[in-house]
Design a protein around this motif. Structure first.
Motif, PDB file in Angstrom:
ATOM      1  N   ALA A 174       0.752  -1.297   0.157  1.00 62.68           N
ATOM      2  CA  ALA A 174       0.077   0.029  -0.093  1.00 62.68           C
ATOM      3  C   ALA A 174       1.028   1.256  -0.081  1.00 62.68           C
ATOM      4  N   GLN A 175       1.829   1.187   0.846  1.00 62.37           N
ATOM      5  CA  GLN A 175       2.820   2.550   0.661  1.00 62.37           C
ATOM      6  C   GLN A 175       3.395   2.523  -0.490  1.00 62.37           C
ATOM      7  N   GLN A 176       4.056   1.372  -1.118  1.00 59.70           N
ATOM      8  CA  GLN A 176       4.639   1.613  -2.417  1.00 59.70           C
ATOM      9  C   GLN A 176       3.679   2.104  -3.653  1.00 59.70           C
ATOM     10  N   GLN A 177       2.438   1.744  -3.400  1.00 54.94           N
ATOM     11  CA  GLN A 177       1.390   2.006  -4.370  1.00 54.94           C
ATOM     12  C   GLN A 177       1.006   3.597  -4.308  1.00 54.94           C
ATOM     13  N   GLY A 178       0.921   3.870  -3.210  1.00 53.18           N
ATOM     14  CA  GLY A 178       0.583   5.062  -2.719  1.00 53.18           C
ATOM     15  C   GLY A 178       1.454   6.179  -3.206  1.00 53.18           C
ATOM     16  N   MET A 179       2.672   5.784  -3.325  1.00 48.15           N
ATOM     17  CA  MET A 179       3.730   6.985  -3.702  1.00 48.15           C
ATOM     18  C   MET A 179       3.730   6.972  -5.400  1.00 48.15           C
ATOM     19  N   THR A 180       3.423   5.811  -5.967  1.00 50.18           N
ATOM     20  CA  THR A 180       3.299   5.713  -7.488  1.00 50.18           C
ATOM     21  C   THR A 180       1.727   6.176  -7.737  1.00 50.18           C
ATOM     22  N   ALA A 181       0.813   6.148  -6.991  1.00 50.55           N
ATOM     23  CA  ALA A 181      -0.173   6.994  -7.502  1.00 50.55           C
ATOM     24  C   ALA A 181      -0.364   8.216  -7.393  1.00 50.55           C
ATOM     25  N   GLY A 182       0.290   8.616  -6.279  1.00 54.75           N
ATOM     26  CA  GLY A 182       0.464  10.233  -5.853  1.00 54.75           C
ATOM     27  C   GLY A 182       1.195  10.933  -7.107  1.00 54.75           C
ATOM     28  N   PRO A 217       4.620   3.633 -14.369  1.00 56.11           N
ATOM     29  CA  PRO A 217       3.915   2.407 -14.002  1.00 56.11           C
ATOM     30  C   PRO A 217       4.192   1.694 -12.565  1.00 56.11           C
ATOM     31  N   PHE A 218       3.369   1.161 -11.766  1.00 49.03           N
ATOM     32  CA  PHE A 218       3.798   0.560 -10.761  1.00 49.03           C
ATOM     33  C   PHE A 218       4.396  -0.840 -10.980  1.00 49.03           C
ATOM     34  N   ARG A 219       5.835  -1.026 -10.785  1.00 50.42           N
ATOM     35  CA  ARG A 219       6.548  -2.081 -11.047  1.00 50.42           C
ATOM     36  C   ARG A 219       7.056  -2.893  -9.970  1.00 50.42           C
TER      37      ARG A 219
END
Length: 172
Positions: free
Chosen positions: A60-68, A77-79
């Protein structure tokens, strides 16, 4: 926790998946201008393309940074290759990658002694591994997966492979 249903019942105008999550693309975009991350996001696994939802704070933390970043106008892209752990009664189990299903396993070490790394393969490709007492090996595998240089099934069938050494060789 595992099995928690995403709190998405309030969301309107977007189709929810059977598990209550939102399907996102590789940018974590639900639709133009709408992004989702964490437990509510079913995303394409960067290594297999399969729809994946992982219930762990690190993802969730990694995705939050990418989404932001993507919301701010970047195209990223989320990789990230998943990596998480759990601890039960002083036993730490680490897990890297994601394998919803597999057709082969290779175990190095001793399961009974809690000193092992268990590789989950599909079609000869390492999709994930679980380990106890082999943190350096698991960390090296994570890095190799991020670099798309994970060992082959044949590599794993030999002697207890030193993934840290393989990582250094592949960096040269």
């Amino acid at each position: 926790g595992i099995g928690v249903r995403p709190a998405t019942d309030w969301i309107r105008g977007v189709e929810l998946r059977d598990d209550g999550s939102l399907l996102v693309d590789e940018l974590l975009r639900v639709r133009e201008g709408v992004f989702a991350a964490g437990d509510i996001a079913t995303f394409p696994d960067c290594r297999t393309g399969e729809p994946t939802r992982i219930e762990h704070w690190r993802t969730a933390q990694q995705q939050g940074m990418t989404a932001g970043r993507n919301l701010a106008g970047e195209v990223q892209p989320f990789r990230a290759v998943p990596f998480f752990w759990t601890m039960h009664f002083e036993a730490v189990l680490g897990y890297v990658g994601h394998a919803a299903s597999w057709d082969d396993e290779v175990v190095h070490g001793d399961l009974e002694e809690r000193d092992f790394i268990n590789y989950y393969l599909h079609g000869g490709r390492v999709l994930a591994a679980a380990a106890m007492g082999r943190d350096n090996q698991l960390n090296a595998l994570h890095e190799l997966m991020q670099l798309e240089r994970e060992p082959t099934a044949d590599d794993l069938r030999g002697a207890d492979l030193d993934l840290a050494e393989l990582l250094h060789v592949s960096e040269a």
